[in-house]
Write a protein that holds these residues in place. Structure first.
Motif, PDB file in Angstrom:
ATOM      1  N   UNK A 161      -2.691 -12.605-121.712  1.00 34.49           N
ATOM      2  CA  UNK A 161      -1.803 -11.472-121.994  1.00 34.49           C
ATOM      3  C   UNK A 161      -2.281 -10.700-123.206  1.00 34.49           C
ATOM      4  N   UNK A 162      -2.708 -11.424-124.239  1.00 34.59           N
ATOM      5  CA  UNK A 162      -3.206 -10.781-125.465  1.00 34.59           C
ATOM      6  C   UNK A 162      -4.440  -9.929-125.165  1.00 34.59           C
ATOM      7  N   UNK A 163      -5.373 -10.464-124.384  1.00 40.47           N
ATOM      8  CA  UNK A 163      -6.608  -9.741-124.082  1.00 40.47           C
ATOM      9  C   UNK A 163      -6.350  -8.486-123.260  1.00 40.47           C
ATOM     10  N   UNK A 164      -5.448  -8.582-122.289  1.00 40.71           N
ATOM     11  CA  UNK A 164      -5.144  -7.418-121.456  1.00 40.71           C
ATOM     12  C   UNK A 164      -4.489  -6.327-122.290  1.00 40.71           C
ATOM     13  N   UNK A 165      -3.542  -6.714-123.138  1.00 42.20           N
ATOM     14  CA  UNK A 165      -2.877  -5.727-123.982  1.00 42.20           C
ATOM     15  C   UNK A 165      -3.863  -5.081-124.951  1.00 42.20           C
ATOM     16  N   UNK A 166      -4.789  -5.859-125.486  1.00 41.47           N
ATOM     17  CA  UNK A 166      -5.794  -5.321-126.398  1.00 41.47           C
ATOM     18  C   UNK A 166      -6.667  -4.291-125.697  1.00 41.47           C
TER      19      UNK A 166
END
Length: 541
Positions: free
Chosen positions: A361-366
């Motif tokens: 989730x963190x990587x996609x949002x970034x």
């Protein structure tokens, strides 16, 4: 050397008086003590490189090779996605669905090779948008970015909701609303929205406080995920009850006519998983020597994900207690893990899966926030001034991260009202990603026919030649386009078993083409027709 010379000079001063200084001595002294500004640091070279495209260095350039790799690997997140989607592939194609993984990897690797070549030449945030506009023009670039923004927001929501599949199985206390953890129940759906919202708040905070924190947390998470993947593969092979020839078995599905069609449908599982490997390109302006690092990590992230995922699928097929009782299709990997693991080890593995969900989730949002930043910096989006602002202290665009977090929580709420609609949205967003990929590879193919690339002698910050496909560029690009077109058709095909499995909403069967048409229409309304581009480019430049 300088401090040692000063010490010797001081000693000489005590023993004998120094000779009188001449103008030549003074000039030499000034030359030796002047700061060495002639040799710029690598970060200054990267900033100057970015300046050639008309952009200033605003984001903090702190990412190294592993952090760049982690961005792509965590977006794919095989431990999260295969954990969720194994049952989909097996349910349609039986054990032989394994080969769809190989086919999809081969097709996506053709795409990744083209992306790697573009990343070496255009190391700019908002990679898909920037590559598409330089190959196909402003309209093509804008719609590629538009498709990716919407798709990444839905994808982040789908990743966040996976916590409901994991956390209540670790500890019942995570089931805060009601007592039924199933995503299809009202209490399970509501709890999934709650857990997913908390996760999105955390990822938004991390993305706002700086890329250093994001990269450290992401790198730690990726390390944990890789360890978990290796552990799962090892346990599967250690408890195998059948040989690798199981991948030649079509299973119960093969007894019905038309197995080829069922096998094609089962390939949707691999198509859902192997996307997002180009995230290294999205973080190019925060990566040191991106012309060299980004192309390598794009290829490596996809290759490592494909290898690890393929071995996980093979191991699960070999270790499953039964291939015919229906549980493998219904429960997926948790069924196999529950059969071979004792409770403490199973719980530890679920914790690792929860970590994978978090960093995914963190990587996609970034990646999505950098895409929004890149388009807003070019004044291509509403409220561009706000969305393109970079916090001077953290070196990150905070507004895009907050916007994505809020929108994703809103998308999560759809699951609470109708889980079938949410599942359909999650499927359709993959179609948008593949369309965005095509909006890069198709114009690139046309440019190749006109002789692109023209920079055969270009080098990166280390002086090494840029990654290039050379004479293989044209056939590899053509294969990438053909694969992309076939996959868009396969993903969009109006299958009731994918888009309307319970048969209650027939309109959902046509969700993919209808959604794409709606996204294009909305994009046409939002397209900045009258706004001049502040940094226009010549197509293919």
């Amino acid at each position: 050397m300088t401090s040692r010379k000063l010490s010797l000079d001081s000693f000489s001063t005590v023993t004998r008086p120094p000779p009188p200084r001449t103008e030549t001595d003074t000039a030499m002294s000034l030359t030796l003590t002047r700061p060495a500004a002639a040799a710029p640091t690598a970060s200054h070279q990267d900033a100057g490189d970015l300046g050639e495209f008309g952009y200033q260095q605003q984001l903090h350039r702190n990412l190294g090779k592993f952090a760049s790799f982690a961005a792509g690997f965590s977006f794919v997140s095989i431990l999260t996605t295969i954990f969720q989607l194994f049952g989909l592939g097996f349910g349609f194609g039986g054990p032989a669905f394994f080969w769809t993984w190989v086919v999809v990897f081969a097709g996506q690797f053709m795409v990744a090779l083209n992306f790697a070549e573009l990343a070496a030449r255009y190391p700019i945030s908002g990679a898909i948008y920037q590559w598409a506009r330089r190959m196909g023009g402003e309209v093509v670039g804008w719609f590629a970015g538009w498709f990716m923004i919407l798709a990444q927001m839905v994808t982040a929501s789908a990743a966040a909701i996976a916590l409901q599949v994991v956390l209540p199985n670790i500890w019942s206390g995570f089931q805060i609303i009601g007592d039924d953890p199933s995503l299809t129940s009202s209490s399970g759906a509501a709890n999934a929205v709650l857990l997913g919202s908390v996760l999105l708040v955390l990822t938004t905070i991390i993305n706002s406080i700086g890329v250093n924190w994001m990269s450290r947390i992401n790198s730690i998470g990726v390390t944990c995920e890789i360890v978990g993947v290796v552990a799962v593969i090892g346990m599967f092979f250690a408890h195998a009850v059948r040989g690798p020839q199981v991948v030649l078995d079509t299973g119960v599905t093969g007894e019905a006519p038309g197995y080829g069609w069922a096998w094609i449908v089962s390939g949707l599982m691999a198509a859902y998983v192997m996307v997002g490997f180009g995230s290294a390109g999205e973080l190019a302006e925060e990566t040191r020597n991106p012309r060299r690092v980004a192309p390598r990590t794009i290829r490596l992230a996809l290759s490592v994900s494909a290898l690890g995922g393929g071995l996980m699928i093979l191991g699960a097929l070999m270790a499953a207690p039964s291939l015919t009782d229906g549980r493998l299709a219904a429960e997926g990997l948790p069924y196999v893990l529950g059969a071979i693991l004792s409770s403490p080890w199973g719980t530890l593995l679920l914790v690792d899966v929860a970590i994978a969900v978090f960093i995914c989730t963190l990587a996609i949002q970034t990646a999505a926030s950098r895409l929004i930043f890149s388009m807003a910096r070019d004044e291509r989006l509403p409220a561009s001034k706000i969305l393109s602002h970079v916090n001077a202290r953290t070196g990150t665009p905070i507004a895009p991260a907050v916007l994505i977090g809020v929108v994703c929580i809103g998308i999560l709420a759809v699951n609470m009202g109708n889980s079938a609609i949410f599942a359909t949205l999650s499927s359709v967003c993959i179609v948008l990603i593949y369309l965005a990929y095509l909006m890069v590879t198709v114009p690139l193919l046309l440019r190749r026919l006109r002789g692109w690339p023209h920079d055969g002698t270009a080098t990166d910050a280390d002086g090494d030649p840029l990654f290039s496909l050379g004479r293989w560029g044209l056939p590899v690009n053509a294969l990438a386009v053909a694969y992309g077109l076939l996959m868009v058709i396969n993903l969009s095909w109006p299958r009731a078993e994918i888009f309307n499995p319970d048969g209650t909403m027939p309109l959902l069967q046509w969700a993919a083409p209808l959604t794409v048409a709606a996204v294009v229409a909305l994009g046409a309304l939002c397209f900045p027709r009258r706004a001049a581009h502040p940094n226009p480019v010549t197509i293919g430049a």
